[in-house]
Enzyme design. Structure first.
Site, PDB file in Angstrom:
ATOM      1  N   ARG A  12      -9.887  35.355 -13.876  1.00 26.99           N
ATOM      2  CA  ARG A  12     -10.719  36.569 -13.832  1.00 26.99           C
ATOM      3  C   ARG A  12     -11.105  37.075 -15.213  1.00 26.99           C
ATOM      4  NH1 ARG A  12      -8.264  40.837 -12.215  1.00 26.99           N
ATOM      5  NH2 ARG A  12      -6.167  39.957 -12.436  1.00 26.99           N
ATOM      6  N   MET A  15     -13.305  34.346 -20.337  1.00 21.84           N
ATOM      7  CA  MET A  15     -13.399  32.888 -20.459  1.00 21.84           C
ATOM      8  C   MET A  15     -13.093  32.203 -19.131  1.00 21.84           C
ATOM      9  SD  MET A  15     -14.264  31.460 -23.304  1.00 21.84           S
ATOM     10  CE  MET A  15     -13.424  29.912 -23.604  1.00 21.84           C
ATOM     11  N   THR A 101      -6.349  29.525 -25.213  1.00 21.62           N
ATOM     12  CA  THR A 101      -5.677  30.763 -25.610  1.00 21.62           C
ATOM     13  C   THR A 101      -5.265  30.672 -27.078  1.00 21.62           C
ATOM     14  OG1 THR A 101      -4.853  30.904 -23.370  1.00 21.62           O
ATOM     15  CG2 THR A 101      -3.728  32.268 -25.022  1.00 21.62           C
ATOM     16  N   HIS A 156     -15.256  39.874 -33.938  1.00 22.25           N
ATOM     17  CA  HIS A 156     -15.127  39.688 -32.488  1.00 22.25           C
ATOM     18  C   HIS A 156     -15.313  41.005 -31.741  1.00 22.25           C
ATOM     19  CE1 HIS A 156     -13.285  35.806 -33.549  1.00 22.25           C
ATOM     20  NE2 HIS A 156     -13.565  35.443 -32.307  1.00 22.25           N
ATOM     21  N   LYS A 160     -10.456  41.895 -27.942  1.00 26.90           N
ATOM     22  CA  LYS A 160      -9.617  40.789 -28.417  1.00 26.90           C
ATOM     23  C   LYS A 160      -8.231  41.292 -28.820  1.00 26.90           C
ATOM     24  CE  LYS A 160      -9.700  36.721 -31.398  1.00 26.90           C
ATOM     25  NZ  LYS A 160      -9.144  35.900 -30.305  1.00 26.90           N
ATOM     26  N   THR A 167      -9.565  30.839 -34.613  1.00 25.67           N
ATOM     27  CA  THR A 167     -10.550  30.073 -35.387  1.00 25.67           C
ATOM     28  C   THR A 167     -10.363  30.309 -36.892  1.00 25.67           C
ATOM     29  OG1 THR A 167     -12.079  30.418 -33.565  1.00 25.67           O
ATOM     30  CG2 THR A 167     -13.032  29.624 -35.620  1.00 25.67           C
TER      31      THR A 167
HETATM   32  N1  LIG Z   1     -10.643  28.425 -27.581  1.00 29.39           N
HETATM   33  C1  LIG Z   1     -11.779  29.095 -27.429  1.00 29.39           C
HETATM   34  O1  LIG Z   1     -12.875  28.552 -27.630  1.00 29.39           O
HETATM   35  C2  LIG Z   1     -11.738  30.502 -26.950  1.00 29.39           C
HETATM   36  C3  LIG Z   1     -10.537  31.101 -26.803  1.00 29.39           C
HETATM   37  N2  LIG Z   1     -10.458  32.372 -26.363  1.00 29.39           N
HETATM   38  C4  LIG Z   1      -9.102  32.863 -26.151  1.00 29.39           C
HETATM   39  O2  LIG Z   1      -8.855  32.761 -24.755  1.00 29.39           O
HETATM   40  C5  LIG Z   1      -7.977  33.810 -24.355  1.00 29.39           C
HETATM   41  C6  LIG Z   1      -8.628  34.590 -23.224  1.00 29.39           C
HETATM   42  O3  LIG Z   1      -9.758  35.237 -23.723  1.00 29.39           O
HETATM   43  P1  LIG Z   1     -10.652  36.186 -22.802  1.00 29.39           P
HETATM   44  O4  LIG Z   1     -11.051  35.437 -21.579  1.00 29.39           O
HETATM   45  O5  LIG Z   1     -11.669  36.789 -23.669  1.00 29.39           O
HETATM   46  O6  LIG Z   1      -9.562  37.293 -22.420  1.00 29.39           O
HETATM   47  P2  LIG Z   1      -9.504  38.213 -21.106  1.00 29.39           P
HETATM   48  O7  LIG Z   1      -8.611  39.343 -21.435  1.00 29.39           O
HETATM   49  O8  LIG Z   1     -10.873  38.490 -20.616  1.00 29.39           O
HETATM   50  O9  LIG Z   1      -8.790  37.254 -20.040  1.00 29.39           O
HETATM   51  C7  LIG Z   1      -7.427  36.966 -20.031  1.00 29.39           C
HETATM   52  C8  LIG Z   1      -7.017  36.811 -18.598  1.00 29.39           C
HETATM   53  O10 LIG Z   1      -5.649  36.397 -18.538  1.00 29.39           O
HETATM   54  C9  LIG Z   1      -5.123  36.961 -17.379  1.00 29.39           C
HETATM   55  N3  LIG Z   1      -3.661  36.971 -17.416  1.00 29.39           N
HETATM   56  C10 LIG Z   1      -2.838  37.792 -18.114  1.00 29.39           C
HETATM   57  N4  LIG Z   1      -1.559  37.496 -17.819  1.00 29.39           N
HETATM   58  C11 LIG Z   1      -1.582  36.479 -16.940  1.00 29.39           C
HETATM   59  C12 LIG Z   1      -0.588  35.737 -16.246  1.00 29.39           C
HETATM   60  N5  LIG Z   1       0.721  36.006 -16.411  1.00 29.39           N
HETATM   61  N6  LIG Z   1      -0.973  34.760 -15.425  1.00 29.39           N
HETATM   62  C13 LIG Z   1      -2.266  34.469 -15.245  1.00 29.39           C
HETATM   63  N7  LIG Z   1      -3.271  35.153 -15.845  1.00 29.39           N
HETATM   64  C14 LIG Z   1      -2.929  36.139 -16.686  1.00 29.39           C
HETATM   65  C15 LIG Z   1      -5.707  38.375 -17.321  1.00 29.39           C
HETATM   66  O11 LIG Z   1      -5.686  38.876 -15.998  1.00 29.39           O
HETATM   67  C16 LIG Z   1      -7.129  38.112 -17.774  1.00 29.39           C
HETATM   68  O12 LIG Z   1      -7.977  37.910 -16.669  1.00 29.39           O
HETATM   69  C17 LIG Z   1      -7.705  34.624 -25.608  1.00 29.39           C
HETATM   70  O13 LIG Z   1      -6.499  34.181 -26.189  1.00 29.39           O
HETATM   71  C18 LIG Z   1      -8.865  34.293 -26.518  1.00 29.39           C
HETATM   72  O14 LIG Z   1      -8.554  34.423 -27.872  1.00 29.39           O
HETATM   73  C19 LIG Z   1     -11.556  33.098 -26.062  1.00 29.39           C
HETATM   74  C20 LIG Z   1     -12.801  32.567 -26.230  1.00 29.39           C
HETATM   75  C21 LIG Z   1     -12.997  31.223 -26.710  1.00 29.39           C
HETATM   76  O1  LIG Z   2     -11.080  36.036 -28.152  1.00 30.17           O
HETATM   77  C1  LIG Z   2     -12.195  35.482 -28.310  1.00 30.17           C
HETATM   78  O2  LIG Z   2     -13.235  35.944 -27.846  1.00 30.17           O
HETATM   79  C2  LIG Z   2     -12.241  34.229 -29.067  1.00 30.17           C
HETATM   80  N1  LIG Z   2     -11.135  33.680 -29.427  1.00 30.17           N
HETATM   81  C3  LIG Z   2     -10.990  32.463 -30.134  1.00 30.17           C
HETATM   82  C4  LIG Z   2     -10.351  32.729 -31.486  1.00 30.17           C
HETATM   83  O3  LIG Z   2      -9.399  33.519 -31.559  1.00 30.17           O
HETATM   84  O4  LIG Z   2     -10.777  32.135 -32.466  1.00 30.17           O
HETATM   85  C5  LIG Z   2     -12.252  31.660 -30.190  1.00 30.17           C
HETATM   86  C6  LIG Z   2     -13.501  32.462 -30.336  1.00 30.17           C
HETATM   87  O5  LIG Z   2     -13.546  32.953 -31.616  1.00 30.17           O
HETATM   88  C7  LIG Z   2     -13.548  33.573 -29.293  1.00 30.17           C
END
Ligand SMILES: NC(=O)C1=CN([C@@H]2O[C@H](COP(=O)(O)OP(=O)(O)OC[C@H]3O[C@@H](n4cnc5c(N)ncnc54)[C@H](O)[C@@H]3O)[C@@H](O)[C@H]2O)C=CC1
Ligand SMILES: O=C(O)C1=N[C@H](C(=O)O)C[C@H](O)C1
Length: 267
Positions: A12, A15, A101, A156, A160, A167
């Site tokens: 949900r 991402m 993550t 960001h 966040k 990154t």
């Molecule tokens: N590697 C990449 O390219 C990217 C990485 N990210 C990272 O991905 C992660 C998620 O980012 P967003 O989606 O923006 O965050 P968000 O806060 O929108 O989503 C995180 C989700 O994790 C869920 N969650 C929390 N505890 C949980 C549990 N125990 N079990 C299952 N689900 C649980 C929450 O309900 C929430 O829906 C962050 O660490 C972010 O930095 C974000 C964008 C790109």
């Molecule tokens: O939380 C985000 O949104 C993102 N997280 C990743 C990071 O911590 O670098 C990747 C991207 O920048 C988006």
């Protein structure tokens, strides 16, 4: 060929929602379950925005999920503590983690690498799935050989949790491999306000900006006598990360080792 059976943790989230779309729309992928901290025992299609995603059960407990559902890959898009627990547990059940993550410590990465070695299983931790961001990191690594003075500004959205971004940390690590060791700025510089010079990684500074309206952006600024070089990447939506997620899932199925960073699997 059988489809790759995938569990998504955090469906949900910002991402997670994109990842559900990607997996559901890819013919050789199959979404077999999701892990959420709410809505245990319901179906994903019961939730708003997922009505068209059929036959996908929701589990609160990843262990129960992995004991019940046969899966090949876990995509984790949650929070650092949860993500580490999920990755470790998935490997225990012989399921390959693809982790987006961020916020993992060096010790976390070392622990996962060790489990992968023992189990001879693939695992991909990718601080950034956007191909443009990976190129920015690689170009920064190249430039740092010639421009050892560098500062990183990552920007960001204000939802966040971790700072600096995964990154920015990965960029600094890659730069460290190619630049001569250097403590930047004036040797006697003093912060008259805490944090003014940002975080210090190996002598280079990282500045984190959080604002509504932003998605994910980074500038790497190099300075030298009479010139500067700026490398910048912008993600304007979360769709920008999905081609990298797809490649990571496909690749992790062929690997029996630990990978940290998408640059290590791109051909
Ligand atoms: N590697 C990449 O390219 C990217 C990485 N990210 C990272 O991905 C992660 C998620 O980012 P967003 O989606 O923006 O965050 P968000 O806060 O929108 O989503 C995180 C989700 O994790 C869920 N969650 C929390 N505890 C949980 C549990 N125990 N079990 C299952 N689900 C649980 C929450 O309900 C929430 O829906 C962050 O660490 C972010 O930095 C974000 C964008 C790109
Ligand atoms: O939380 C985000 O949104 C993102 N997280 C990743 C990071 O911590 O670098 C990747 C991207 O920048 C988006």
């Amino acid at each position: 060929m059988n489809p790759i059976k995938i569990i998504i943790a955090g469906p949900r989230g910002r991402m997670g929602r994109e990842a559900v779309k990607l997996v559901s729309n890819t013919t050789h992928f199959e979404l077999v379950a999701v892990v959420d901290h709410k809505y245990d025992s319901m179906m994903l299609s019961d939730l708003e925005g997922f009505q068209t995603i059929h036959h996908v059960p929701i589990y609160n407990d990843i262990e129960k999920c992995l004991q019940t559902i046969k899966a090949d890959v876990l995509i984790d898009l949650t929070t650092p503590e949860v993500g580490m627990f999920h990755a470790r547990t998935a490997l225990h059940y012989h399921v390959r983690p693809v982790v987006g993550t961020t916020g993992f410590s060096k010790e976390d990465l070392a622990e996962l690498e060790e489990i992968c070695q023992k189990k001879e299983l693939g695992c991909i931790i990718a601080p950034n799935f956007a191909i443009g961001a990976v190129l920015m990191m690689k170009f920064s690594q190249m430039a740092a050989k010639y421009f050892p003075d560098v500062e990183i500004i990552e920007m960001h959205h204000d939802g966040k949790l971790d700072a600096p971004s995964g990154t920015a940390v990965k960029t600094a690590e890659m730069i460290s491999e190619s630049r001569i060791k250097k403590q930047q700025g004036h040797p006697n510089e003093k912060e008259t306000m805490n944090g003014a010079r940002g975080a210090n990684f190996d002598g280079m500074h990282i500045h984190s900006v959080r604002l509504p309206g932003l998605v994910a952006h980074q500038q790497v600024l190099f300075g030298s006598d009479g010139q500067t070089l700026t490398l910048r990447h912008d993600s304007y939506n979360r769709g920008s990360f999905m081609s990298g997620v797809k490649v990571a899932v496909e690749t992790v199925m062929k690997h029996n080792h630990f990978v940290y960073g998408l640059e290590n699997i791109l051909e």
